[in-house]
Enzyme design. Sequence first.
Site, PDB file in Angstrom:
ATOM      1  N   TRP B 120       0.686  -1.224  -0.030  1.00  0.00           N
ATOM      2  CA  TRP B 120      -0.046  -0.090   0.109  1.00  0.00           C
ATOM      3  C   TRP B 120       0.695   1.154   0.040  1.00  0.00           C
ATOM      4  CZ3 TRP B 120      -4.193  -0.978  -2.045  1.00  0.00           C
ATOM      5  CH2 TRP B 120      -5.092  -2.189  -1.813  1.00  0.00           C
ATOM      6  N   ASP B 192      -1.576   6.905   6.283  1.00  0.00           N
ATOM      7  CA  ASP B 192      -2.729   6.171   5.809  1.00  0.00           C
ATOM      8  C   ASP B 192      -3.129   5.263   6.908  1.00  0.00           C
ATOM      9  OD1 ASP B 192      -4.653   4.506   4.430  1.00  0.00           O
ATOM     10  OD2 ASP B 192      -3.328   3.764   2.789  1.00  0.00           O
ATOM     11  N   LYS B 216     -13.185  -1.022   6.142  1.00  0.00           N
ATOM     12  CA  LYS B 216     -12.456  -1.794   7.202  1.00  0.00           C
ATOM     13  C   LYS B 216     -13.111  -1.417   8.552  1.00  0.00           C
ATOM     14  CE  LYS B 216      -9.349  -2.236   4.072  1.00  0.00           C
ATOM     15  NZ  LYS B 216      -9.215  -3.344   3.172  1.00  0.00           N
TER      16      LYS B 216
END
Lengths: 411, 411
Positions: B120, B192, B216
């Site tokens: 990511w 993030d 999430k």
Amino acid sequence: MGKGANSMGVKFDDSLSKRAHNFSAGPACLPESVMRTAAAEFCDYGGSGIGMMELSHRDAGGPVQNAMSQAAEDLRSLLSIPDAYHVLFMQGGAHGQFAAVPLNLLGDKKQADYLNTGFWSQRAMKEAARYCDVRLAYDGTVDNFTKLPSASTWDISPDSAYVHVCANETIHGVELLEDPVLPAGSPPLVADFTSTLLSRPVDVSKYGLIYASGGKNLGPAGFTVVIVRDDLLDRASPLCPSVLSYKLSAESKPVPSLYNTPPTYLIYMCGLVLQDLKDLGGLRAVQKRVRRRSDQIYSLIEASNSFYTLKNVDKPVRSMMNIPFRVKDGLVDGLEEAFCRESEASGIYQLFCHPLFPGLRVTLYNGVPDEAVNALYRFMVKFMADHVDSADRHAVPHHTPQVIPNRHALC
Amino acid sequence: MGKGANSMGVKFDDSLSKRAHNFSAGPACLPESVMRTAAAEFCDYGGSGIGMMELSHRDAGGPVQNAMSQAAEDLRSLLSIPDAYHVLFMQGGAHGQFAAVPLNLLGDKKQADYLNTGFWSQRAMKEAARYCDVRLAYDGTVDNFTKLPSASTWDISPDSAYVHVCANETIHGVELLEDPVLPAGSPPLVADFTSTLLSRPVDVSKYGLIYASGGKNLGPAGFTVVIVRDDLLDRASPLCPSVLSYKLSAESKPVPSLYNTPPTYLIYMCGLVLQDLKDLGGLRAVQKRVRRRSDQIYSLIEASNSFYTLKNVDKPVRSMMNIPFRVKDGLVDGLEEAFCRESEASGIYQLFCHPLFPGLRVTLYNGVPDEAVNALYRFMVKFMADHVDSADRHAVPHHTPQVIPNRHALC
């Protein structure tokens, strides 16, 4: 689907059914059958014991990817989209597309043509001006945003990367009701169909790109449908954010629109709406209903002897989705507020126009049932009778309000 | 809220309640109480006869604006966000932020620092490279993405506009579990937090910007939470699309996040999740539960005598949200497929890792109930007993699987 009880115990009892008459211009009323189905399987999609919004989009061939593929297929079928176009589900709404269009389509051009037909055209132009010279193919300010002239009169430059038109100005009540035919050799036509897509058959081949956000006819707010001709996929600027890239979205595997996590639940809702429209007979049947319902409201306003007044929009482009109007031209203090207050007392909601503009607005998106339109019609007749000056009493229609068949008798 | 029947006749019958054990890494399992409330009021929010997803965001002081304001307030309260920060709800997920961060924060700088801690981070770096020079403050490739070193060792340049870190690498299982302290005069820290926000208290003052997508811990996929320090709002590039502009979102009236139509229903779902966490005692209580549950799975794997194997991630940064593991190091043909097949036969779903990476993954987001973690624990013990080579039988734990209290006994 969605009948009886599911494993989370969400059940229906039709005797309890009661919906308000919701005329929101967006996020808008959705078909009751769609809402019921979604509620019934909310916690338990297809007997899995898992809600659709809790399922992974990375499960190859799983429920999310299947729902996305089916929704794209159903949209292709409803709009007869040619094979040479991709159907994409993106995020950011129409505002996202206001930037995505120049970022994806400018290529080596420095300029694009825009028709300025009102508020939403201007939002698109303002955003495009970040990336290119915005050239006016038509300036609606000279007509006070009451016209959308025939394409043969548009001032199109061969040096422009594309020609952009807003297919429905929801605030001004101007709608593109026939697909334009541009002169041979013209740049590709790009259209913001946000608040009109799925209200009539569209000849997609007349357009290089069509986009429409959710929140109107397509489903809830938060996703955007993009229908893009394949030959336009290779013009993107390196500055185009990946989430706005048509090419990345078109080429994701195993299905399109998976480069990044899509708004899976909203696309699923769109799929339910599309299935509902197919069940109702497709877009020709929808178009008949749209015309009938907008005629019902326009004719009442026109028969009101100026108790209700319309903007002077050219009849061939009068919007069938959004009908902005005033009561007594907005000249009687408190009368439009009274209209909203009394309509809500009658269970009829969200008739206010955009906060930036005065007046009222009737929105007739597909999710609004005929029963709601009939109730509104009856309320407008009664409100006029209650509030018209005695001198104007002759203006009150004496005929019984026209009652139109419900949505299930569409065809 | 959400109990009994609403006016659309959506009702509950607890005797019918049945949920699968869903370990999706995203879109992920949501708390059952949240799902039940949303299902019950799906077609009829607050007795209005209108669903939340059908209500206008332009109704000043109406249900949508109130839900958005309440969600922002609850997030402020849960994370003790200082007054000098804005809480924004945006679209485009983390990928949208990978572009939004440089487009909003570069200002007159030409460079940004990134920690490369895995998949990511690399997606963020690849996107940032569209807009600036990407400088490595730490290169995890040398450690095979098993570390997230202390901030004191990061190579930070004063010429960089910001320092970007991914707070949880869901595929490599590396998580930032303590808020970094950068040297005085360092550029603002951008993190993030997509798959870790709401799993522990966070000292927001250590960050200039925190972003986290839905799907999430926060709610469904399709919205993004941005927590941005006010002094960073004026650095945006004119090339920043409006839908990615922190300033436009922060300054919209009458509430933030209204420059364009937000994904209203998804923000409402986020609000239900935040209220649920407040009811459960806040993030200190959540953190205790997160530690207990991840310890339960890690300890089982470590006690398995290499039947189950972990990557060699530094213990202080081992992810408590996502635990990637292999069965027999993935060396026994068909064994991991059997694990998935047999787990599904036991009602335990979505344990596969990212399609681009082999192996399995246990995801322990807040929505996953303790009952599911206990069921998985028992399944893993049984699967090991059924499939371990006879030579390894002593590796099977003989104690009864530890049963942990359910989420309602959190505090």
